[in-house]
Write a protein that holds these residues in place. Structure first.
Motif, short mmCIF file in Angstrom:
data_model
loop_
_atom_site.label_atom_id
_atom_site.label_comp_id
_atom_site.label_asym_id
_atom_site.label_seq_id
_atom_site.Cartn_x
_atom_site.Cartn_y
_atom_site.Cartn_z
N ARG A 39 -14.16 32.27 -24.60
CA ARG A 39 -15.60 32.54 -24.70
C ARG A 39 -16.14 33.20 -23.43
N ALA A 40 -15.50 32.93 -22.30
CA ALA A 40 -15.98 33.50 -21.04
C ALA A 40 -14.79 33.97 -20.19
N PRO A 41 -14.09 35.02 -20.64
CA PRO A 41 -12.89 35.44 -19.93
C PRO A 41 -13.16 35.94 -18.51
N GLN A 42 -14.38 36.45 -18.26
CA GLN A 42 -14.67 36.95 -16.92
C GLN A 42 -14.65 35.84 -15.88
N SER A 43 -14.96 34.62 -16.31
CA SER A 43 -15.03 33.51 -15.36
C SER A 43 -13.66 32.98 -14.98
N MET A 44 -12.66 33.31 -15.78
CA MET A 44 -11.32 32.79 -15.52
C MET A 44 -10.27 33.82 -15.97
N PRO A 45 -10.19 34.97 -15.26
CA PRO A 45 -9.30 36.05 -15.71
C PRO A 45 -7.81 35.71 -15.60
N LYS A 46 -7.47 34.80 -14.68
CA LYS A 46 -6.07 34.42 -14.48
C LYS A 46 -5.98 32.89 -14.54
N LEU A 47 -5.32 32.39 -15.57
CA LEU A 47 -5.23 30.94 -15.76
C LEU A 47 -3.77 30.52 -15.86
N ALA A 48 -3.36 29.56 -15.04
CA ALA A 48 -2.02 29.00 -15.10
C ALA A 48 -2.12 27.51 -15.44
N VAL A 49 -1.37 27.07 -16.42
CA VAL A 49 -1.35 25.66 -16.78
C VAL A 49 0.07 25.14 -16.63
N ILE A 50 0.20 23.96 -16.06
CA ILE A 50 1.51 23.36 -15.82
C ILE A 50 1.69 22.18 -16.77
N ILE A 51 2.79 22.24 -17.52
CA ILE A 51 3.09 21.18 -18.48
C ILE A 51 4.51 20.70 -18.20
N ASP A 52 4.67 19.41 -18.06
CA ASP A 52 6.01 18.88 -17.75
C ASP A 52 6.17 17.50 -18.36
N ILE A 53 7.31 16.88 -18.11
CA ILE A 53 7.63 15.62 -18.77
C ILE A 53 7.07 14.41 -18.03
N ARG A 54 6.17 14.64 -17.05
CA ARG A 54 5.48 13.48 -16.48
C ARG A 54 4.66 12.78 -17.57
N GLY A 55 4.17 13.59 -18.53
CA GLY A 55 3.48 13.02 -19.69
C GLY A 55 4.41 13.01 -20.89
#
Length: 305
Positions: free
Chosen positions: A66-82
């Motif tokens: 909805r607001a790509p200008q506010s967050m043009p580069k997004l990295a998400v980390i997913i691992d087996i801690r959860g």
């Protein structure tokens, strides 16, 4: 009555299309460098979300769409801690694939020996080892992540990297602007120790006369001038290198067009000491002269008996 002024020839009434957020999903084997990757990207201006539950990926994607200008580069980390939530990951990836956001998956990996050494240096247990050994936890994690590794766009092997080397590689691969950098690892290896599992290309140098059988050359390696000259002055070797580098040029261009950042070229001979090492060094030198290409040289089996 109101009168509207007609647009002039220089006016463009087409609404500006908002930028699309670039999303990077970082996962992989614990101890392979996810934290370093996250810190490097954060320093480069990415918005980084660490250890997000997979079932929250959908709402996060809706937010940035909805607001790509506010967050043009997004990295998400997913691992087996959860681990309890990791079963939701496949479903979450399905959501991403149907979302209005471009995303790629970076899978960080390293050899068992390297992971063990890192955990022992930190004196921390592996999150899945339970009452067993660190190696037990690593194997359990590899089994859990096997399908995800196959699905990854980039698999980055961090074996032998220190923190600074990994940070540099991440920066090169995910630079914020300018032409995309293609990172190429040119690796020598010995066939008798097995073909590298992560190789995109494999070339066999056993068609070149073996310096091992020449007594005065046997003690040297392909990094030493006597062996290097012997190998590279071979007419067949010279022709091969010329043609091989020429054939890789359109491949690299294609990788760049397809947003593939990373490739491994494995050059083999019998023991990984003479022929493959000399040819690897020369191919790496030539590839390093190409624009927007970084080259990393590894000699996997050099020094083994």
């Amino acid at each position: 009555m109101t009168h509207e002024t007609p647009p002039t020839a220089t006016e463009d009434l087409t609404p500006e299309k908002p930028e699309q957020t670039e999303m990077l999903v970082i996962t992989g084997i614990s101890g392979a460098g996810r934290s370093t990757a996250a810190h490097t990207l954060e320093d480069a201006g990415w918005y980084v979300v660490d250890n997000i539950p997979p079932n929250l990926l959908g709402p996060l994607v809706d937010l940035v769409a909805r607001a790509p200008q506010s967050m043009p580069k997004l990295a998400v980390i997913i691992d087996i801690r959860g681990k309890a939530l990791f079963a939701d990951f496949k479903e979450a990836l399905g959501v991403l694939e149907n979302a209005p956001v471009e995303f790629t998956i970076l899978f960080l990996d390293a050899s068992d020996e390297s992971i063990i050494a890192r955990y022992e240096a930190q004196r921390r247990p592996h999150p899945l080892q339970g009452n067993g050994r660190i190696l037990d936890g690593i194997q359990a994690e590899r089994n859990l992540l096997a399908d995800l590794k196959k699905r990854a766009d980039v698999v980055m092997d961090t074996t032998g990297f220190n923190v600074h080397e990994l940070s540099r590689r991440i920066s090169q691969t995910y630079s914020m602007s300018g032409p995309m950098i293609v990172n190429i690892t040119v690796m020598s290896f010995g066939f008798k120790y097995g073909v590298p599992a992560d190789a995109n290309f494999v070339a066999d140098m056993r068609f070149i006369a073996n310096p091992h059988w020449i007594p005065e050359l046997r003690p040297y390696t392909g990094q030493d001038e006597p062996v290097k000259n012997f190998v590279l002055n071979n007419e067949s070797a010279g022709k091969f290198i010329d043609l091989y580098v020429d054939s890789l040029t359109p491949v690299i261009d294609g990788y760049r067009a397809e947003n593939k950042h990373y490739a491994t070229i494995a050059i083999g001979c019998t023991g990984g000491k003479h022929r493959s090492v000399a040819v690897t060094e020369e191919i790496a030198r030539r590839l390093g002269e190409l624009d927007n290409v970084t080259v990393n040289v590894q000699h996997r089996d050099l020094g083994r008996e």
